[in-house]
Design an enzyme around this catalytic site. Structure first.
Site, short mmCIF file in Angstrom:
data_model
loop_
_atom_site.label_atom_id
_atom_site.label_comp_id
_atom_site.label_asym_id
_atom_site.label_seq_id
_atom_site.Cartn_x
_atom_site.Cartn_y
_atom_site.Cartn_z
NE ARG A 217 -4.16 -1.56 -0.14
CZ ARG A 217 -4.21 -2.54 -1.04
NH1 ARG A 217 -3.18 -2.74 -1.84
NH2 ARG A 217 -5.28 -3.30 -1.14
CG HIS A 265 -2.19 -0.86 -8.04
ND1 HIS A 265 -2.79 -0.06 -7.10
CD2 HIS A 265 -2.33 -2.14 -7.58
CE1 HIS A 265 -3.27 -0.81 -6.11
NE2 HIS A 265 -3.00 -2.08 -6.39
#
Length: 302
Positions: A217, A265
């Site tokens: 994250r 991502h």
């Protein structure tokens, strides 16, 4: 059973065939009377923000491993299960292993410029300590693949549960784990306890020349502190797949820093073909009166 599907635009065509094949007794739809649904299959970007009308839903099954975008929703009182998907685990393990091997072998040293650099031989994997922050399903998959190659892996885990082949330390020993990490892989969830965890002080604990790989994250790392640390060579390089703002703004300093590799991502994706059977198993369990697997602890946030 009747199940509501709520996810981003375009996900229906991708997921509906796999879900129906895995659970043919299910009636799957994208709309209808909220009180008539037995469960909800959910991913961020869907149209449900108020779960109150879904009073008969026995389970909210997330399609994502991370649940930070939903766990704080005050209207969500139904049981919430996170996704634990073998395809997701495999994808994450392959991503982290690929970048760990690039760091370990020093692949970026060999510019195709006519210079013969045969004096730069890397050590074997057993001499390259790796630390994995977060030893949930993803962290364990990554650690398993790395230990199979020969890397000595230290895991940091809030639970402290033993993992075969891995030296597991509690969060209280984080500084010790960072100090030994020639390769640091971050797989912690986004919670109040993990936000900004890798600040200037902790980044300075890394060995000179260490690599940092973050597919966990973006909130785990203090961006400004990381840029300053990279300028000092500690870490020597950062591979970043997740960010505080996504897409990463085009003018962000990470794009132009010579010691940063940005990936968009893509470290691991929930794949319908491997995740649909997990969803089916959980929904069948709930409808049979059994507890769901992978339930989220609301206090911990994962």
């Amino acid at each position: 059973m009747k199940v509501r599907f709520s996810a981003r635009d375009g996900a229906w065509d991708e997921w509906a065939p796999a879900l129906r094949a895995a659970l043919p007794e299910m009636t799957l739809s994208r709309d209808g009377d909220p009180a008539g649904f037995d469960a909800i299959i959910y991913a961020p970007g869907g149209d449900i923000t108020d779960f109150t009308p879904y009073r008969n839903a026995r389970l909210i099954q997330s399609l994502w491993a991370g649940v930070e975008r939903i766990v704080g929703n005050a209207t969500l009182t139904q049981p919430l299960a996170r996704m634990v998907d073998p395809g997701l685990q495999r994808g994450m393990a392959e991503y982290c292993t690929g970048w760990a091997m690039r760091a370990h072998l020093g692949m970026d040293r060999y510019a195709q410029d006519g210079i013969w650099r045969n004096g730069q031989v890397p050590p074997l994997a057993d001499a390259r300590p790796v630390t994995v922050l977060g030893m949930g399903a993803l962290g364990q998959a990554v650690a398993s693949m790395l230990t199979a190659i020969g890397f000595p892996v230290t895991g940091v885990s809030a639970s402290g549960r033993a993992v075969p082949g891995v030296s597991v330390l509690p969060v209280a020993a984080l500084d010790q784990a960072l100090a030994r990490a020639q390769i640091l892989i971050c797989l912690l969830p986004d919670t109040p306890d993990t936000q900004g965890l890798l600040d200037a002080r902790r980044l300075a604990l890394l060995p000179q020349g260490a690599w940092l790989i973050n597919p966990g994250r973006g909130t785990l790392i203090d961006d400004a502190a990381l840029l300053e640390a990279l300028d000092r060579g500690r870490p020597a390089h950062a591979v970043l797949d997740v960010f505080r703002a996504e897409p990463l703004p085009a003018d962000h300093a990470f794009w132009s820093h010579p010691a940063v590799t940005v990936t968009p991502h893509i470290a691991a994706e929930t794949r319908p073909e491997t995740a649909a059977p997990v969803v089916a198993q959980n929904l069948r369990r709930v409808m049979a009166g059994q507890p769901a697997l992978y339930l989220v602890d609301r206090q911990r946030g994962y």
